[in-house]
Design a protein around this motif. Sequence first.
Motif, short mmCIF file in Angstrom:
data_model
loop_
_atom_site.label_atom_id
_atom_site.label_comp_id
_atom_site.label_asym_id
_atom_site.label_seq_id
_atom_site.Cartn_x
_atom_site.Cartn_y
_atom_site.Cartn_z
N ILE A 22 35.62 -27.53 -40.45
CA ILE A 22 35.35 -28.01 -39.09
C ILE A 22 35.08 -26.80 -38.22
O ILE A 22 35.92 -25.89 -38.14
CB ILE A 22 36.55 -28.79 -38.53
CG1 ILE A 22 36.93 -29.95 -39.45
CG2 ILE A 22 36.24 -29.29 -37.12
CD1 ILE A 22 38.20 -30.66 -39.04
N ASN A 23 33.94 -26.77 -37.62
CA ASN A 23 33.61 -25.67 -36.71
C ASN A 23 34.05 -26.04 -35.30
O ASN A 23 35.11 -26.61 -35.11
CB ASN A 23 32.13 -25.33 -36.81
CG ASN A 23 31.80 -24.66 -38.14
OD1 ASN A 23 32.69 -24.18 -38.84
ND2 ASN A 23 30.55 -24.63 -38.48
N VAL A 24 33.22 -25.77 -34.35
CA VAL A 24 33.59 -26.02 -32.96
C VAL A 24 33.75 -27.52 -32.73
O VAL A 24 33.03 -28.34 -33.28
CB VAL A 24 32.54 -25.44 -31.99
CG1 VAL A 24 31.21 -26.12 -32.16
CG2 VAL A 24 33.01 -25.51 -30.57
N SER A 41 37.00 -23.48 -30.50
CA SER A 41 36.32 -22.92 -31.67
C SER A 41 37.24 -22.97 -32.88
O SER A 41 38.42 -23.32 -32.79
CB SER A 41 35.91 -21.48 -31.38
OG SER A 41 37.06 -20.65 -31.36
N THR A 42 36.68 -22.56 -34.01
CA THR A 42 37.46 -22.52 -35.24
C THR A 42 38.68 -21.62 -35.09
O THR A 42 39.76 -21.92 -35.59
CB THR A 42 36.59 -22.01 -36.40
OG1 THR A 42 35.42 -22.83 -36.49
CG2 THR A 42 37.34 -22.06 -37.70
N ASP A 48 44.78 -28.97 -34.58
CA ASP A 48 45.70 -28.80 -35.69
C ASP A 48 44.85 -28.84 -36.95
O ASP A 48 44.47 -29.91 -37.44
CB ASP A 48 46.74 -29.92 -35.69
CG ASP A 48 47.80 -29.73 -36.77
OD1 ASP A 48 47.51 -29.06 -37.79
OD2 ASP A 48 48.91 -30.26 -36.60
N ASN A 49 44.52 -27.67 -37.46
CA ASN A 49 43.60 -27.59 -38.60
C ASN A 49 44.20 -28.22 -39.86
O ASN A 49 43.46 -28.73 -40.70
CB ASN A 49 43.23 -26.14 -38.86
CG ASN A 49 42.37 -25.56 -37.75
OD1 ASN A 49 41.58 -26.26 -37.13
ND2 ASN A 49 42.54 -24.27 -37.49
N ASN A 88 43.42 -31.82 -39.43
CA ASN A 88 42.04 -32.16 -39.04
C ASN A 88 42.02 -33.01 -37.78
O ASN A 88 41.29 -34.01 -37.69
CB ASN A 88 41.31 -32.88 -40.17
CG ASN A 88 40.94 -31.96 -41.31
OD1 ASN A 88 40.99 -30.73 -41.17
ND2 ASN A 88 40.59 -32.52 -42.45
N THR A 89 42.79 -32.59 -36.81
CA THR A 89 42.92 -33.34 -35.57
C THR A 89 42.76 -32.40 -34.38
O THR A 89 43.25 -31.27 -34.40
CB THR A 89 44.28 -34.04 -35.49
OG1 THR A 89 44.41 -34.95 -36.59
CG2 THR A 89 44.41 -34.83 -34.18
N VAL A 90 42.08 -32.90 -33.36
CA VAL A 90 41.91 -32.16 -32.12
C VAL A 90 42.47 -33.02 -30.99
O VAL A 90 42.28 -34.24 -30.99
CB VAL A 90 40.44 -31.83 -31.85
CG1 VAL A 90 40.28 -31.14 -30.50
CG2 VAL A 90 39.90 -30.95 -32.96
N TYR A 91 43.15 -32.39 -30.07
CA TYR A 91 43.79 -33.10 -28.98
C TYR A 91 43.20 -32.69 -27.63
O TYR A 91 42.71 -31.57 -27.46
CB TYR A 91 45.29 -32.81 -28.97
CG TYR A 91 45.99 -33.10 -30.26
CD1 TYR A 91 46.24 -32.09 -31.18
CD2 TYR A 91 46.39 -34.40 -30.57
CE1 TYR A 91 46.88 -32.35 -32.37
CE2 TYR A 91 47.04 -34.67 -31.77
CZ TYR A 91 47.27 -33.65 -32.66
OH TYR A 91 47.90 -33.92 -33.85
#
Length: 120
Positions: free
Chosen positions: A31-33, A52-53, A72-73, A76-79
């Motif tokens: 997952i990049n940006v 960003s990564t 949270d890499n 695989n979650t972005v908040y």
Amino acid sequence: QVQLLESGGGLVQAGGSLRLSCDVSGSIVGINVVGWYRQAPGRQRELVAQVSTGGRTTYADFVKGRFTISRDNAKNTVYLGMNSLSPEDTGVYYCNAVLIPVGGVPRIYWGQGTQVTVSS
């Protein structure tokens, strides 16, 4: 099938808080940006925040100091944490990510959006 799924939207009073989540599912290599965008009725979709990564963040001026993007890499979650919400923050919030699918090339993916409504 690679997809993004947002959650956490809802109705909140002015001054309240919400936390949006964007879950990436499917067979991906990386997952990049990742970014959050929003679209209010009658307006164009606009960037709210990006990460960003490596964790570098950027914010639109209208959310600086109120919103926080994080990832949270491992999950695989972005908040997107949103505080001090105002009616002007009302809109559909979309997750956007540059993903690398297994056996594929990097491309941009969009989620289906989650509605945020802030009452005065």
